[in-house]
Scaffold this active site. Structure first.
Site, PDB file in Angstrom:
ATOM      1  N   ARG A  51       0.789  -1.226   0.000  1.00  0.00           N
ATOM      2  CA  ARG A  51       0.000   0.000   0.000  1.00  0.00           C
ATOM      3  C   ARG A  51       0.820   1.275   0.000  1.00  0.00           C
ATOM      4  NH1 ARG A  51      -3.049  -3.706   1.510  1.00  0.00           N
ATOM      5  NH2 ARG A  51      -1.198  -4.323   2.616  1.00  0.00           N
ATOM      6  N   THR A  52       1.799   1.343   0.888  1.00  0.00           N
ATOM      7  CA  THR A  52       2.488   2.626   1.024  1.00  0.00           C
ATOM      8  C   THR A  52       3.201   2.975  -0.273  1.00  0.00           C
ATOM      9  OG1 THR A  52       2.720   2.191   3.361  1.00  0.00           O
ATOM     10  CG2 THR A  52       4.077   3.967   2.473  1.00  0.00           C
ATOM     11  N   LYS A  80      25.371  -3.639  -1.805  1.00  0.00           N
ATOM     12  CA  LYS A  80      26.833  -3.557  -1.970  1.00  0.00           C
ATOM     13  C   LYS A  80      27.475  -2.794  -0.820  1.00  0.00           C
ATOM     14  CE  LYS A  80      26.391  -3.101  -7.004  1.00  0.00           C
ATOM     15  NZ  LYS A  80      26.627  -2.144  -8.102  1.00  0.00           N
ATOM     16  N   ARG A 101      11.356   4.053   2.933  1.00  0.00           N
ATOM     17  CA  ARG A 101      11.056   3.109   4.012  1.00  0.00           C
ATOM     18  C   ARG A 101      12.318   2.342   4.335  1.00  0.00           C
ATOM     19  NH1 ARG A 101       5.970  -0.858   4.329  1.00  0.00           N
ATOM     20  NH2 ARG A 101       5.095   1.115   5.029  1.00  0.00           N
ATOM     21  N   HIS A 129       5.409   6.079  11.348  1.00  0.00           N
ATOM     22  CA  HIS A 129       4.879   5.890   9.994  1.00  0.00           C
ATOM     23  C   HIS A 129       3.919   7.051   9.735  1.00  0.00           C
ATOM     24  CE1 HIS A 129       3.495   4.235   6.348  1.00  0.00           C
ATOM     25  NE2 HIS A 129       3.245   2.991   6.707  1.00  0.00           N
TER      26      HIS A 129
HETATM   27  C1  NCD Z   1       1.994  -0.869   8.118  1.00  0.00           C
HETATM   28  C2  NCD Z   1       3.504  -0.696   8.221  1.00  0.00           C
HETATM   29  O1  NCD Z   1       4.227  -0.896   7.254  1.00  0.00           O
HETATM   30  O2  NCD Z   1       3.901  -0.338   9.333  1.00  0.00           O
HETATM   31  N1  NCD Z   1       1.575  -1.111   6.785  1.00  0.00           N
HETATM   32  C3  NCD Z   1       1.281  -0.054   5.977  1.00  0.00           C
HETATM   33  O3  NCD Z   1       2.130   0.736   5.664  1.00  0.00           O
HETATM   34  N2  NCD Z   1       0.009   0.113   5.613  1.00  0.00           N
HETATM   35  C4  NCD Z   1       1.443  -1.856   9.065  1.00  0.00           C
HETATM   36  C5  NCD Z   1       2.005  -3.251   9.039  1.00  0.00           C
HETATM   37  O4  NCD Z   1       2.874  -3.591   8.239  1.00  0.00           O
HETATM   38  O5  NCD Z   1       1.532  -4.031   9.858  1.00  0.00           O
END
Ligand code: NCD
Length: 306
Positions: A51-52, A80, A101, A129
């Site tokens: 999703r993100t 690397k 991320r 997040h």
């Molecule tokens: C969350 C995350 O990555 O922290 N997912 C997301 O970005 N929607 C929650 C999760 O992974 O449980």
């Protein structure tokens, strides 16, 4: 130039503006279709995501921009041995904005210090997040009509769940917020959040282990998955993973207008039989994630649409 590392980087007034921009985008998407023509978003993902990453990419494409990036550390020069500081210096030459991320807490912050383009924290380890929180705030505001006067149950892995940490930070700034923290003893909210965030700001909260004990009081139930990748051993994960399962029987204890949110992915913590309940808002929430990321890209790139 601004970055987004934590939801606290925006004031409540700035958040209000961002959420109303997201709302306008939802209702008038055509107005924004060329707002980012010629701009590029880099998605640098050192950890798995559906999703993100894809909602960021969809957001930039909806704005007329383009996307580039990598979706795992293995497919980047991190494999690397390159540092995030060096990587972001290079990405700054290729893109106008970057969503990052990383499994290590603070990595996007380190990147932002060397970056010449805005960096967005798209999740750093078990820490924060912020764009999930923007999504959650937009969902609550759109479906409930307000962000204050709410009793919010946070359920599951409150220790490692970064979405929960960011959401608590963001919500304490609204009036009359109460939390019910529902977790097993081993997955309680970290003590720094209890002490420095909740207690210090006089936010009423209660900790319970049984979901059934909390259901009747809640306006929002925010479910989370047990964060398998942050456990030190498999045995502990297996013991914890099915601690909570939200099903129809538990939903029967809840208010008629309670909302169920979940950042997703879901594993077993919400039974699929709940999906048809009108109070289940988690797939709608994923849709709101696109509008709010569009609003965020416009805000950080300082693009005004009249
Ligand atoms: C969350 C995350 O990555 O922290 N997912 C997301 O970005 N929607 C929650 C999760 O992974 O449980």
């Amino acid at each position: 130039m601004r970055h987004l590392m934590s939801p606290m980087d925006f004031s409540v007034e700035e958040l209000d503006k961002l959420l109303s921009l997201a709302n306008d985008i939802e209702h008038h998407p055509e107005k924004y279709a060329h707002a980012c023509d010629g701009k590029k978003l880099a998605t640098c993902f050192y950890e798995p995501s559906t999703r993100t990453r894809l909602s960021f990419e969809a957001a930039m494409l909806n704005l007329g921009g383009s996307i580039l990036g990598f979706s795992s550390a293995d497919s980047s020069s991190a494999a690397k041995g390159e540092s995030v500081s060096d990587t972001i210096r290079v990405i700054s030459c290729y893109a106008d904005i970057c969503a990052m991320r990383h499994p290590k807490e603070g990595a996007p912050l380190v990147a932002s210090q060397k970056s010449t383009i805005p960096v967005i924290n798209a999740g750093d380890g078990g820490h924060q997040h912020p764009t999930q929180t923007l999504t959650d705030l937009l969902t609550i505001h759109s479906l409930k009509g307000h962000l204050g006067d709410l009793t919010i149950g946070l359920c599951g892995d409150l220790k490692f769940g970064r979405t929960v940490h960011s959401l608590i930070h963001a919500l304490i700034r609204y009036p009359n917020i109460r939390f019910v923290l529902i977790s097993p003893e081993e997955l309680r909210v970290p003590s720094y959040i209890r002490e420095e965030v909740l207690t210090q700001h006089n936010i009423p909260y209660q900790e319970v282990e049984r979901l059934e004990d909390a259901m009747a009081d809640l306006d929002i139930l925010y479910m989370t998955r047990v964060q398998k990748e942050r456990f030190f051993n498999e045995e502990d994960y297996v013991r914890m993973k099915d601690f909570y399962i939200l099903d129809k029987a538990k939903m029967a204890l809840a208010k008629e207008d309670m909302l169920v949110l979940h950042p997703l992915p879901r594993v077993n913590e919400i039974s699929v039989e709940v999906d048809d309940d009108p109070r289940a808002a988690y797939f709608k929430q994923a849709q709101y994630g696109v509008y709010v990321r569009m609003a965020l890209i416009l805000t950080l790139l300082e693009v005004e649409v009249c």
